[in-house]
Design a protein around this motif. Structure first.
Motif, PDB file in Angstrom:
ATOM      1  N   GLY A 151      -4.785 -10.481   0.140  1.00  0.00           N
ATOM      2  CA  GLY A 151      -3.872  -9.385   0.410  1.00  0.00           C
ATOM      3  C   GLY A 151      -3.616  -9.230   1.897  1.00  0.00           C
ATOM      4  N   ILE A 152      -4.624  -9.465   2.709  1.00  0.00           N
ATOM      5  CA  ILE A 152      -4.487  -9.361   4.162  1.00  0.00           C
ATOM      6  C   ILE A 152      -3.460 -10.369   4.662  1.00  0.00           C
ATOM      7  CG2 ILE A 152      -5.707  -9.693   6.345  1.00  0.00           C
ATOM      8  CD1 ILE A 152      -8.241  -8.620   4.768  1.00  0.00           C
ATOM      9  N   ARG A 153      -3.531 -11.591   4.173  1.00  0.00           N
ATOM     10  CA  ARG A 153      -2.563 -12.617   4.584  1.00  0.00           C
ATOM     11  C   ARG A 153      -1.164 -12.300   4.074  1.00  0.00           C
ATOM     12  NH1 ARG A 153      -6.370 -17.969   4.192  1.00  0.00           N
ATOM     13  NH2 ARG A 153      -7.333 -17.607   6.206  1.00  0.00           N
ATOM     14  N   ALA A 154      -1.083 -11.712   2.896  1.00  0.00           N
ATOM     15  CA  ALA A 154       0.225 -11.320   2.355  1.00  0.00           C
ATOM     16  C   ALA A 154       0.881 -10.287   3.270  1.00  0.00           C
ATOM     17  CB  ALA A 154       0.072 -10.759   0.951  1.00  0.00           C
ATOM     18  N   LEU A 155       0.121  -9.304   3.699  1.00  0.00           N
ATOM     19  CA  LEU A 155       0.671  -8.268   4.571  1.00  0.00           C
ATOM     20  C   LEU A 155       1.091  -8.844   5.919  1.00  0.00           C
ATOM     21  CD1 LEU A 155      -1.857  -5.472   3.619  1.00  0.00           C
ATOM     22  CD2 LEU A 155       0.596  -5.519   3.046  1.00  0.00           C
ATOM     23  N   LYS A 156       0.294  -9.754   6.460  1.00  0.00           N
ATOM     24  CA  LYS A 156       0.668 -10.409   7.726  1.00  0.00           C
ATOM     25  C   LYS A 156       1.951 -11.211   7.546  1.00  0.00           C
ATOM     26  CE  LYS A 156      -3.856 -10.603   9.855  1.00  0.00           C
ATOM     27  NZ  LYS A 156      -4.978 -11.416  10.273  1.00  0.00           N
ATOM     28  N   TYR A 157       2.070 -11.913   6.438  1.00  0.00           N
ATOM     29  CA  TYR A 157       3.281 -12.683   6.151  1.00  0.00           C
ATOM     30  C   TYR A 157       4.496 -11.746   6.094  1.00  0.00           C
ATOM     31  CZ  TYR A 157       6.712 -15.469   3.599  1.00  0.00           C
ATOM     32  OH  TYR A 157       7.868 -16.114   3.209  1.00  0.00           O
ATOM     33  N   LEU A 158       4.344 -10.627   5.382  1.00  0.00           N
ATOM     34  CA  LEU A 158       5.466  -9.697   5.195  1.00  0.00           C
ATOM     35  C   LEU A 158       5.848  -8.962   6.483  1.00  0.00           C
ATOM     36  CD1 LEU A 158       4.547  -8.336   1.675  1.00  0.00           C
ATOM     37  CD2 LEU A 158       6.539  -9.755   2.258  1.00  0.00           C
ATOM     38  N   GLU A 159       4.973  -8.936   7.467  1.00  0.00           N
ATOM     39  CA  GLU A 159       5.344  -8.371   8.769  1.00  0.00           C
ATOM     40  C   GLU A 159       6.391  -9.238   9.460  1.00  0.00           C
ATOM     41  OE1 GLU A 159       1.727  -7.973  10.980  1.00  0.00           O
ATOM     42  OE2 GLU A 159       0.992  -6.328   9.726  1.00  0.00           O
ATOM     43  N   GLN A 160       6.386 -10.533   9.135  1.00  0.00           N
ATOM     44  CA  GLN A 160       7.282 -11.489   9.805  1.00  0.00           C
ATOM     45  C   GLN A 160       8.426 -11.981   8.920  1.00  0.00           C
ATOM     46  OE1 GLN A 160       6.734 -12.211  13.063  1.00  0.00           O
ATOM     47  NE2 GLN A 160       5.044 -10.759  12.939  1.00  0.00           N
ATOM     48  N   GLU A 161       8.175 -12.065   7.629  1.00  0.00           N
ATOM     49  CA  GLU A 161       9.120 -12.688   6.701  1.00  0.00           C
ATOM     50  C   GLU A 161       9.459 -11.738   5.564  1.00  0.00           C
ATOM     51  OE1 GLU A 161      10.383 -15.746   7.088  1.00  0.00           O
ATOM     52  OE2 GLU A 161       9.143 -16.273   8.818  1.00  0.00           O
ATOM     53  N   ASN A 162      10.605 -11.964   4.963  1.00  0.00           N
ATOM     54  CA  ASN A 162      10.972 -11.214   3.770  1.00  0.00           C
ATOM     55  C   ASN A 162      10.861 -12.146   2.572  1.00  0.00           C
ATOM     56  OD1 ASN A 162      11.775  -9.135   2.134  1.00  0.00           O
ATOM     57  ND2 ASN A 162      13.737  -8.804   3.147  1.00  0.00           N
TER      58      ASN A 162
ATOM     59  N   LEU B 159     -12.034  -8.060  -0.385  1.00  0.00           N
ATOM     60  CA  LEU B 159     -11.610  -7.353   0.826  1.00  0.00           C
ATOM     61  C   LEU B 159     -10.482  -6.362   0.587  1.00  0.00           C
ATOM     62  CD1 LEU B 159     -11.783 -10.206   3.500  1.00  0.00           C
ATOM     63  CD2 LEU B 159     -13.566  -8.567   2.851  1.00  0.00           C
ATOM     64  N   LYS B 160      -9.341  -6.822   0.104  1.00  0.00           N
ATOM     65  CA  LYS B 160      -8.204  -5.943  -0.153  1.00  0.00           C
ATOM     66  C   LYS B 160      -7.612  -6.373  -1.491  1.00  0.00           C
ATOM     67  CE  LYS B 160      -5.688  -4.788   3.342  1.00  0.00           C
ATOM     68  NZ  LYS B 160      -5.864  -3.364   3.611  1.00  0.00           N
ATOM     69  N   ASP B 161      -7.818  -5.543  -2.518  1.00  0.00           N
ATOM     70  CA  ASP B 161      -7.328  -5.934  -3.848  1.00  0.00           C
ATOM     71  C   ASP B 161      -5.811  -5.752  -3.945  1.00  0.00           C
ATOM     72  OD1 ASP B 161      -6.705  -3.249  -4.521  1.00  0.00           O
ATOM     73  OD2 ASP B 161      -8.602  -2.944  -5.564  1.00  0.00           O
ATOM     74  N   GLY B 162      -5.258  -6.134  -5.084  1.00  0.00           N
ATOM     75  CA  GLY B 162      -3.817  -6.087  -5.271  1.00  0.00           C
ATOM     76  C   GLY B 162      -3.241  -4.686  -5.229  1.00  0.00           C
ATOM     77  N   ILE B 163      -3.975  -3.708  -5.726  1.00  0.00           N
ATOM     78  CA  ILE B 163      -3.490  -2.322  -5.708  1.00  0.00           C
ATOM     79  C   ILE B 163      -3.409  -1.826  -4.262  1.00  0.00           C
ATOM     80  CG2 ILE B 163      -3.917   0.052  -6.464  1.00  0.00           C
ATOM     81  CD1 ILE B 163      -3.251  -1.768  -8.812  1.00  0.00           C
ATOM     82  N   GLN B 164      -4.453  -2.081  -3.473  1.00  0.00           N
ATOM     83  CA  GLN B 164      -4.436  -1.681  -2.058  1.00  0.00           C
ATOM     84  C   GLN B 164      -3.311  -2.401  -1.315  1.00  0.00           C
ATOM     85  OE1 GLN B 164      -8.488  -3.017  -1.499  1.00  0.00           O
ATOM     86  NE2 GLN B 164      -9.156  -0.938  -0.993  1.00  0.00           N
ATOM     87  N   THR B 165      -3.157  -3.685  -1.587  1.00  0.00           N
ATOM     88  CA  THR B 165      -2.105  -4.470  -0.947  1.00  0.00           C
ATOM     89  C   THR B 165      -0.733  -3.913  -1.310  1.00  0.00           C
ATOM     90  OG1 THR B 165      -3.513  -6.438  -0.991  1.00  0.00           O
ATOM     91  CG2 THR B 165      -1.146  -6.804  -0.703  1.00  0.00           C
ATOM     92  N   LEU B 166      -0.538  -3.607  -2.586  1.00  0.00           N
ATOM     93  CA  LEU B 166       0.747  -3.071  -3.027  1.00  0.00           C
ATOM     94  C   LEU B 166       1.036  -1.714  -2.374  1.00  0.00           C
ATOM     95  CD1 LEU B 166       3.285  -3.313  -4.731  1.00  0.00           C
ATOM     96  CD2 LEU B 166       1.969  -2.446  -6.694  1.00  0.00           C
TER      97      LEU B 166
END
Length: 133
Positions: A42-53, A65-72
């Motif tokens: 989830g951490i990498r997903a959020l970093k990706y979404l800071e730069q890309e759509n 570390l960060k489950d899917g609900i927290q990530t969402l």
């Protein structure tokens, strides 16, 4: 781990799952029809979404570390990313997770193991603007 399809003009899908075997199966199922980017947290997903759509997110619920609900929750708090369609993936049918995901506006919920045709059909429905509720 990030892999991206090379198709120009294809819809973009971000796949978030901590299991390499699941990422591999999804890559094999989708790479010919979509531009697929895969991350294993989830951490990498959020970093990706800071730069890309992306046009759609496939998001595992149970991750360290960060489950899917927290990530969402964090995705929904991002100004320009809050409306991205999200399909939750999980190996455990858990009514609490379904309810929490629904409150956060997911468009579908898929149990693992999944069938590739079912996965492709659900993605197509989620990406079809006429099919949205």
């Amino acid at each position: 781990m990030t892999q991206t399809g090379d198709g120009y003009g294809k819809k973009r899908i971000l796949v978030v799952d901590d299991a390499a075997i699941i990422l591999s199966r999804i890559w094999d199922a989708l790479r010919n029809d979509y531009e697929v980017t895969m991350v294993n947290s989830g951490i990498r997903a959020l970093k990706y979404l800071e730069q890309e759509n992306t046009d759609l997110i496939l998001l595992d619920i149970r991750m360290p570390l960060k489950d899917g609900i927290q990530t969402l929750r964090e995705i929904r708090a991002m100004k320009d990313r809050k409306d991205i369609p999200v399909i939750m993936l999980t190996g455990v049918e858990d009514s609490h997770s379904v309810l929490e995901s629904a409150k956060l506006g997911i468009c579908d919920y898929i149990l693992k193991p999944f069938h590739e045709d079912d996965l492709r059909n659900r993605i197509q429905r989620a990406l079809d603007p006429d099919g949205r509720v």
